[in-house]
Design a protein around this motif. Structure first.
Motif, mmCIF file in Angstrom:
data_model
loop_
_atom_site.group_PDB
_atom_site.id
_atom_site.type_symbol
_atom_site.label_atom_id
_atom_site.label_comp_id
_atom_site.label_asym_id
_atom_site.label_seq_id
_atom_site.Cartn_x
_atom_site.Cartn_y
_atom_site.Cartn_z
ATOM 1 N N MET A 325 0.754 -1.278 0.078
ATOM 2 C CA MET A 325 -0.010 -0.032 -0.130
ATOM 3 C C MET A 325 0.865 1.265 -0.013
ATOM 4 O O MET A 325 0.585 2.195 -0.480
ATOM 5 C CB MET A 325 -0.922 0.048 1.078
ATOM 6 C CG MET A 325 -1.921 1.075 1.103
ATOM 7 S SD MET A 325 -3.170 0.785 -0.302
ATOM 8 C CE MET A 325 -3.810 2.488 -0.489
ATOM 9 N N ASN A 326 2.069 1.041 0.669
ATOM 10 C CA ASN A 326 2.955 2.359 0.486
ATOM 11 C C ASN A 326 3.240 2.682 -0.937
ATOM 12 O O ASN A 326 3.393 3.868 -1.248
ATOM 13 C CB ASN A 326 4.088 2.287 1.646
ATOM 14 C CG ASN A 326 3.589 2.170 2.970
ATOM 15 O OD1 ASN A 326 2.712 2.764 3.265
ATOM 16 N ND2 ASN A 326 4.364 1.666 3.942
ATOM 17 N N ALA A 327 3.880 1.641 -1.197
ATOM 18 C CA ALA A 327 4.091 1.774 -2.870
ATOM 19 C C ALA A 327 2.962 2.233 -3.721
ATOM 20 O O ALA A 327 3.156 3.074 -4.579
ATOM 21 C CB ALA A 327 4.858 0.390 -3.404
ATOM 22 N N GLN A 328 1.783 1.677 -3.409
ATOM 23 C CA GLN A 328 0.826 2.072 -4.286
ATOM 24 C C GLN A 328 0.431 3.624 -4.060
ATOM 25 O O GLN A 328 -0.009 4.352 -4.869
ATOM 26 C CB GLN A 328 -0.364 1.253 -3.711
ATOM 27 C CG GLN A 328 -1.735 1.560 -4.624
ATOM 28 C CD GLN A 328 -1.683 1.271 -5.879
ATOM 29 O OE1 GLN A 328 -1.274 0.215 -6.355
ATOM 30 N NE2 GLN A 328 -2.321 1.818 -7.100
ATOM 31 N N VAL A 355 5.895 -5.521 -10.229
ATOM 32 C CA VAL A 355 5.986 -6.714 -10.117
ATOM 33 C C VAL A 355 7.309 -7.214 -9.188
ATOM 34 O O VAL A 355 8.380 -6.771 -9.629
ATOM 35 C CB VAL A 355 5.976 -7.678 -11.288
ATOM 36 C CG1 VAL A 355 5.996 -9.332 -11.108
ATOM 37 C CG2 VAL A 355 4.596 -7.461 -11.977
ATOM 38 N N ASP A 356 6.906 -8.040 -8.137
ATOM 39 C CA ASP A 356 8.189 -8.750 -7.492
ATOM 40 C C ASP A 356 9.121 -9.455 -8.282
ATOM 41 O O ASP A 356 8.380 -10.331 -8.877
ATOM 42 C CB ASP A 356 7.742 -9.195 -6.107
ATOM 43 C CG ASP A 356 8.790 -9.689 -5.240
ATOM 44 O OD1 ASP A 356 9.554 -10.637 -5.688
ATOM 45 O OD2 ASP A 356 8.756 -9.337 -4.300
ATOM 46 N N SER A 357 10.204 -9.265 -8.603
ATOM 47 C CA SER A 357 11.095 -9.873 -9.512
ATOM 48 C C SER A 357 11.071 -11.310 -9.141
ATOM 49 O O SER A 357 11.193 -12.125 -10.098
ATOM 50 C CB SER A 357 12.585 -9.283 -9.333
ATOM 51 O OG SER A 357 12.506 -7.981 -10.084
ATOM 52 N N SER A 363 2.826 -5.909 -6.639
ATOM 53 C CA SER A 363 2.905 -5.143 -5.892
ATOM 54 C C SER A 363 2.237 -3.888 -5.860
ATOM 55 O O SER A 363 1.723 -3.395 -4.746
ATOM 56 C CB SER A 363 4.375 -4.746 -5.384
ATOM 57 O OG SER A 363 5.292 -5.936 -5.316
ATOM 58 N N ALA A 364 2.223 -3.236 -6.955
ATOM 59 C CA ALA A 364 1.295 -2.254 -7.141
ATOM 60 C C ALA A 364 0.827 -1.990 -8.523
ATOM 61 O O ALA A 364 1.469 -2.652 -9.534
ATOM 62 C CB ALA A 364 2.213 -0.811 -6.722
#
Length: 766
Positions: A325-328, A355-357, A363-364
């Motif tokens: 949510m922070n990244a979003q 996307v998480d690698s 992720s957002a």
């Protein structure tokens, strides 16, 4: 006479003799059936109580609360409640008797007579199923059982089984012991889903009529009573004909149940179904329905995933997602404020996927700008109707060339005049120049189009398609022009680049981590991942893509972040010939930036929703083409502030060699000499991959009927250049051996008249 006497005497003797016992077959059949029935009843009773023992608990709070699904972020914090936040709970004393009678008449006519389970109705429903009837509007579940289902279970198909039915019945019996009929009816009326995110008939009264229940007419109350069976199709604003049929059915049931007179029934049925509907009430409630606008696009996709997994968003679920949510929030601020990026106007749009690698977790995500008052609007991050331009080059050209042909990064490619095989369509770059022979590294860093298409031609479309589809591209066919763009989403590109980032494993991107049902049944989800390329391929692509951002000749230098180890690729599509003269020469419909670190893969699309409408500026030009890189840089900067920063480790399968002062890479066991690099043939691998001779081009284009049919597709698709997008180069630096290039170059086309064919496009892609 004597004979007759003798016969009579013989008959008399036979009658006096003992007779064999009669066989009572009928009685035996009856007794057997009776025994089987008793055994069945006992078995059913035993099974019922066995299931009852494992029933979940039900509380008053569960029955009173609305059946809404709640969505949580990766830190288990509530992000959104898919139920309305303005539910107007109505006490029994506030519910008109007319509504109570309507609900009982249509849903459970014997409500006041049974104790939670109506055995008469269950038997009738079973017989009705055998006869193919619906029991004239009523099924086997009582209102109490329906309340239990809404409070504890889900509407998922797998929950429609004997075990759940038995538990519903058991809990219904218990509910009736502890709550009055009036309370049960109150719980039910406040709990049912009424469409459009509205729960409870009291809320629905305000939503549809902008009035309290007590002020509604018989016709309006009958409509509300009938809606829970199918809230979508009985919505009077969307499906008035269906809604009217259902309302009239409720009125008929009320008359049959002696709740209203025939005159009242007829009068109410004659009222227009739209009578009294108020848009004001809908607007007032709709504006309050959802808590979070920041994660709107992400929630949109989560809702879709819930349904795909067999649930409903009205199942009172707890859905735990992978949302950071922070990244979003940072992504939302980047898109909708001028703090980080300057946008030319509010029509300028974007779609961004993070996307998480290493896991494939989304992720957002954001699907557009300036849509904060729209719920579940267009999500441009997952749209697949715009070309990804040159961000496709590592996926469909250079990645397959390393994977299947073991090309080194110093492989010599010709940036010379070129026609698509079997056509008169000429491919050009944005500058209409040909830079001669260059290495694969230079071609990718400077994003030259012709070397990329020649590379795809050398690899072969079948192998290239396999490689790309293993990375989630979903391509049904591959044309040579797809080397410089295909219609895929930012999410697809982000997930594909994540495989380069993690060393060659593709994870299908996913949003949901866990779903918990009201009975506390938990299901977890993950993306196991599949190795789709060698570690050497992933590393060599990454090493070259670093230069796109870090090299002075790279096209992505605006995305550079000091001290951060990252790799990436730009992409700008161009307008087709039919638009020439309508837009400036530097106009582009799309601009992309796709990049990654070892932690995250981020892909950004920018453009306008109506790129073909020139009544105003609806295109990207030199002044706005770098905004995609600005967005990427700002987002990746934030992500890396909260993540470890480390470089990729070269696998043992990759060797290094100095070429013209540059440290180049090769696949161990496939070290090309200078002449081999130019010709494309390794002495260790004997595979011919030269793409600079006309004979090889002819062989590729005529080696199979597939090639010729694909070529005809190329020419018929006069998308001549939307497909042939081209990369802008920040340097016009020509590679060495210009003269060698001109002697060998005309030749990558299978058409003998390649020089004479006019260019159909001055492509522009990054």
């Amino acid at each position: 006479m004597a004979g007759n006497n003798e016969q009579n005497s013989r008959v008399a003797r036979n009658k006096n003799q003992p007779q064999p016992p009669k066989k009572h077959w009928f009685r035996r059949i009856i007794l057997t059936l009776l025994a089987l029935f008793v055994i069945g009843v006992l078995a059913g009773t035993g099974l019922f109580f066995y299931y009852a023992q494992t029933s979940p608990k039900i509380s008053e709070a569960a029955m009173k609360s609305e059946a809404s699904t709640k969505i949580y972020d990766s830190n288990n914090k509530l992000v959104a409640d898919l139920g309305t936040n303005s539910r107007k709970y109505v006490k029994s004393s506030q519910i008109p008797d007319t509504l109570k009678n309507a609900v009982v008449s249509i849903e459970d006519r014997r409500f006041y007579k049974h104790k939670g389970v109506d055995y008469t109705r269950i038997l009738g429903a079973a017989l009705g199923n055998l006869k193919g009837s619906s029991l004239g509007m009523q099924g086997g579940s009582t209102l109490t059982m329906q309340l239990v289902k809404l409070s504890v279970f889900s509407t998922k198909t797998s929950d429609r089984n004997l075990k759940v039915k038995a538990q519903e019945a058991w809990l219904a019996l218990n509910v009736e012991k502890h709550f009055s009929k009036s309370q049960i009816l109150e719980f039910y009326i406040n709990k049912v889903y009424m469409g459009n995110g509205v729960y409870g008939m009291g809320t629905a009264a305000w939503y549809y009529y902008n009035k309290p229940l007590k002020d509604l007419s018989l016709s309006q109350l009958a409509l509300l009573a009938g809606m829970p069976q199918s809230p979508t199709y009985y919505d009077p604003t969307s499906y008035p004909a269906y809604a009217k049929n259902r309302r009239d059915l409720v009125l008929q049931a009320m008359y049959d149940n002696k709740a209203i007179t025939k005159q009242q029934e007829t009068a109410a049925q004659n009222v227009s179904i739209k009578s009294g509907l108020s848009s004001a009430g809908q607007k007032n409630l709709a504006s309050q329905q959802y808590k979070s606008k920041v994660a709107d696009s992400y929630i949109t996709e989560v809702r879709k995933e819930i349904v795909k997994k067999g649930y409903s968003t009205t199942d009172n679920l707890k859905v735990y997602t992978n949302l950071n949510m922070n990244a979003q929030q940072r992504l939302y601020d980047i898109a909708n404020t001028s703090t980080y990026v300057n946008y030319p106007n509010n029509r300028f749009q974007l779609g961004v996927s993070v996307v998480d690698s290493y896991t494939g977790k989304v992720s957002a995500m954001i699907g557009g700008r300036k849509h904060t008052n729209v719920t579940y609007g267009l999500n441009r991050a997952v749209q697949t109707d715009r070309s990804n331009a040159s961000t496709m080059k590592p996926i469909l050209a250079y990645g397959p060339a390393i994977e299947y042909n073991s090309w080194p990064t110093y492989k010599s490619l010709a940036d010379t005049k070129y026609k698509y095989p079997g056509t008169d369509i000429t491919l050009n770059d944005f500058d209409n120049k040909h830079l001669g022979n260059m290495t694969m590294r230079q071609a990718l860093v400077q994003s030259r189009n012709i070397p990329a298409v020649r590379t795809l031609e050398a690899v072969g479309r079948d192998k290239a398609k396999t490689f790309a589809n293993n990375l989630g591209m979903g391509l049904k066919t591959v044309n040579y022009s797809n080397a410089i763009g295909a219609e895929v989403s930012s999410l697809q590109v982000a997930a594909a680049y994540a495989a380069f980032a993690n060393g060659g494993t593709y994870h299908k991107p996913y949003y949901i981590n866990k779903i918990v049902t009201p009975d506390n049944q938990s299901t977890s989800y993950s993306s196991s991942g599949k190795r789709v390329m060698k570690a050497s391929t992933a590393y060599m692509i990454t090493d070259m893509l670093k230069g796109v951002i870090n090299s002075a000749t790279g096209t992505g230098t605006t995305a550079k972040i000091s001290g951060v180890y990252q790799a990436g690729k730009t992409g700008t599509d161009n307008y087709a010939d039919k638009y020439k003269g309508k837009v400036p020469s530097d106009a582009e419909p799309d601009s992309w930036m796709a990049g990654y670190t070892k932690n995250y893969s981020v892909t950004v699309w920018t453009g306008y929703d109506k790129p073909g409408d020139f009544s105003q500026v609806n295109y990207i030009d030199n002044s706005t083409s770098k905004i995609s890189q600005d967005i990427y840089r700002e987002m990746m900067t934030y992500l890396q502030e909260h993540s470890p920063n480390s470089d990729w480790t070269k696998p043992s399968s990759v060797g290094t060699v100095k070429k013209n002062g540059v440290e180049e890479l090769y696949v161990v066991g496939h070290l090309f000499s200078n002449s081999e690099a130019a010709s494309g043939t390794s002495s260790k691998d004997n595979t011919s991959s030269s793409i600079t001779s006309s004979t090889e081009s002819k062989a590729e284009s005529s080696s199979s009927s597939e090639s010729s049919s694909e070529s005809s597709k190329e020419s018929s698709s006069s998308e001549s250049s939307k497909e042939s997008s081209s990369e802008e180069s920040s340097s016009s630096e020509a590679s060495s051996s210009s003269s060698e290039a001109s002697s060998s170059s005309e030749a990558s086309s299978s058409s003998a008249s390649s020089e004479a064919a006019p260019a159909t496009d001055t492509n522009k892609a990054e």
